[in-house]
Design an enzyme around this catalytic site. Structure first.
Site, PDB file in Angstrom:
ATOM      1  N   HIS A   1       0.844  -1.177  -0.028  1.00  0.00           N
ATOM      2  CA  HIS A   1      -0.011   0.122   0.012  1.00  0.00           C
ATOM      3  C   HIS A   1       0.859   1.262   0.044  1.00  0.00           C
ATOM      4  O   HIS A   1       0.609   2.106  -0.718  1.00  0.00           O
ATOM      5  CB  HIS A   1      -0.864   0.249   1.361  1.00  0.00           C
TER       6      HIS A   1
ATOM      7  N   HIS B   1       1.009   4.751  -2.926  1.00  0.00           N
ATOM      8  CA  HIS B   1       1.581   6.207  -2.454  1.00  0.00           C
ATOM      9  C   HIS B   1       2.681   6.628  -3.191  1.00  0.00           C
ATOM     10  O   HIS B   1       2.785   7.848  -3.800  1.00  0.00           O
ATOM     11  CB  HIS B   1       1.774   6.568  -0.914  1.00  0.00           C
TER      12      HIS B   1
ATOM     13  N   GLU C   1      -6.285   9.194  -0.618  1.00  0.00           N
ATOM     14  CA  GLU C   1      -6.278   7.739  -0.401  1.00  0.00           C
ATOM     15  C   GLU C   1      -7.564   6.987  -1.171  1.00  0.00           C
ATOM     16  O   GLU C   1      -7.280   5.978  -1.733  1.00  0.00           O
ATOM     17  CB  GLU C   1      -6.570   7.467   1.016  1.00  0.00           C
TER      18      GLU C   1
ATOM     19  N   SER D   1      -3.985   0.258  -4.607  1.00  0.00           N
ATOM     20  CA  SER D   1      -3.043  -0.750  -4.075  1.00  0.00           C
ATOM     21  C   SER D   1      -4.016  -1.966  -3.497  1.00  0.00           C
ATOM     22  O   SER D   1      -3.673  -2.839  -2.915  1.00  0.00           O
ATOM     23  CB  SER D   1      -2.133  -0.239  -2.756  1.00  0.00           C
TER      24      SER D   1
HETATM   25 FE   FE2 Z   1      -2.333   5.365   2.712  1.00  0.00          FE
END
Ligand code: FE2
Length: 277
Positions: A144, A149, A190, A209
Site C-alpha cells: 500500500h 503512494h 487515499e 493498492s
Molecule cells: Fe495510505
C-alpha cells in the site's frame, strides 16, 4: 517491540509472521533521521508476495489509474520482482519530487503523519501482508505505502497536493479541524477518483493498492467533489469504501481541494462543518 494484531488478522495465529512483524517494527524504532533507513531482510516468500501482487496491480493500473499516476509510476520504476527497501524508494523519489520515506513502526499520530508531508516526508510501514491472503491486508503494508503512494508522490502535481495537505494539518489547531483535513485526505489522496477520457479512474492510494477494491470502485456511490461533504462523511476503514468523491479533472482537484488545503484554518473549517449539517 511487540506488534498487536487483531484476532481477525490473517497472521494472528502464525508465530513466524508475528516474529517478523516485531523484528521489522524494531527497525523503525532504531531509525534516526538523517541516516539511511535500516534495510529489512525480506524472505523469498515475502518477495514473492510483492511480485505476484505488483504484477496483477500493474495490469489493473493500465485500466483504472489516472494518466498522472501512471506517469509517476513510469518515472519511479519500482521493481516488480522483489520488495524495494524504503531507502531505495526514497532515493528514487527524492530527485523527482523531493519526497523521502520515513519508516513507521506502527500508527503515527495524525498531526505528525500529515504535518511532515509539508516537509516532503512520508511515513511508511515496512512489513508485508500475510502470505495466506496475498490480495488482502487489513492494514497498510509496504505494498500500500509504496505501490499506492510512491507512484503518486513521483508525479509533481500529486506531490504538491500531499505537501498542501501537510501544510493544512500544521496550520489548523483544533483536533476537529485536523480530523476534517485528514478526512479530505482520505476521500482524495487515499480513495479519490477522477473522470478522465470519459471514464472513472482512480488516483487514491487505497484503491490503487487494493486488488479487490480496484475492480469495484466504478460501481460505488460516486458523489461530486465537495470539501464540506468529504470533511464530514463517516468512513469505515475495515470495508471497501462505498462512498467516493469524483473530481472532473486533476485541475479541478487542485482548484477545489488544493486551494482548500492551501488556505483553510479552524474558522473556515468550522463554517464548512456548519454548511454540511
Ligand atoms: Fe495510505
Amino acid at each position: 517491540m511487540v506488534v498487536e494484531l487483531a484476532s481477525s488478522h490473517p497472521g494472528f495465529a502464525d508465530p513466524v509472521y508475528r516474529a517478523r512483524r516485531n523484528d521489522i517494527a524494531a527497525l523503525a524504532l532504531n531509525y534516526r533521521p538523517g541516516t539511511p533507513i535500516p534495510a529489512a531482510e525480506y524472505t523469498a516468500q515475502e518477495h514473492e508476495i510483492w511480485a505476484v501482487v505488483s504484477r496483477e496491480l500493474a495490469v489493473k493500473h493500465d485500466r483504472y489509474a489516472t494518466a498522472e499516476y501512471l506517469e509517476g509510476a513510469a518515472r519511479l520504476g519500482l521493481p516488480r520482482d522483489r520488495i524495494p527497501q524504503l531507502e531505495e524508494v526514497s532515493r528514487a523519489l527524492e530527485p523527482l519530487t523531493g519526497f523521502r520515506y520515513v519508516p513507521a513502526a506502527g500508527l503515527v499520530p495524525l498531526r505528525d503523519f500529515y504535518g511532515v508531508l509539508a516537509d516532503g516526508l512520508f511515513h511508511s510501514t515496512q512489513y508485508i501482508r500475510h502470505h495466506s491472503v496475498p490480495f488482502y491486508t487489513p492494514e497498510p503494508d509496504v505494498i500500500h505505502e509504496v505501490i499506492g503512494h510512491a507512484n503518486a508522490l513521483a508525479h509533481d502535481r500529486y506531490a504538491a497536493l500531499y505537501r498542501l495537505a501537510g501544510a493544512a494539518a500544521r496550520r489548523v489547531e483544533s483536533e476537529e479541524a485536523l480530523e476534517f483535513v485528514s478526512k479530505v485526505f482520505w476521500f482524495t489522496l487515499e480513495f479519490g477518483v477522477m473522470r478522465e477520457r470519459g471514464e472513472l479512474r482512480a488516483y487514491g492510494a487505497g484503491i490503487l493498492s487494493s486488488y479487490g477494491e480496484i475492480e469495484e470502485f466504478r460501481g460505488m456511490d460516486i458523489r461530486p467533489l465537495d470539501v464540506a461533504a468529504m470533511g464530514t462523511t463517516h468512513y469505515d476503514i475495515t470495508k471497501y469504501q462505498d462512498v467516493l468523491f469524483q473530481a472532473d479533472s486533476l485541475q479541478h482537484l487542485e482548484e477545489v481541494v488544493g486551494d482548500f488545503w492551501a488556505t483553510c484554518d479552524d474558522d473556515s473549517i468550522a463554517k464548512l462543518v456548519a454548511t454540511a449539517v
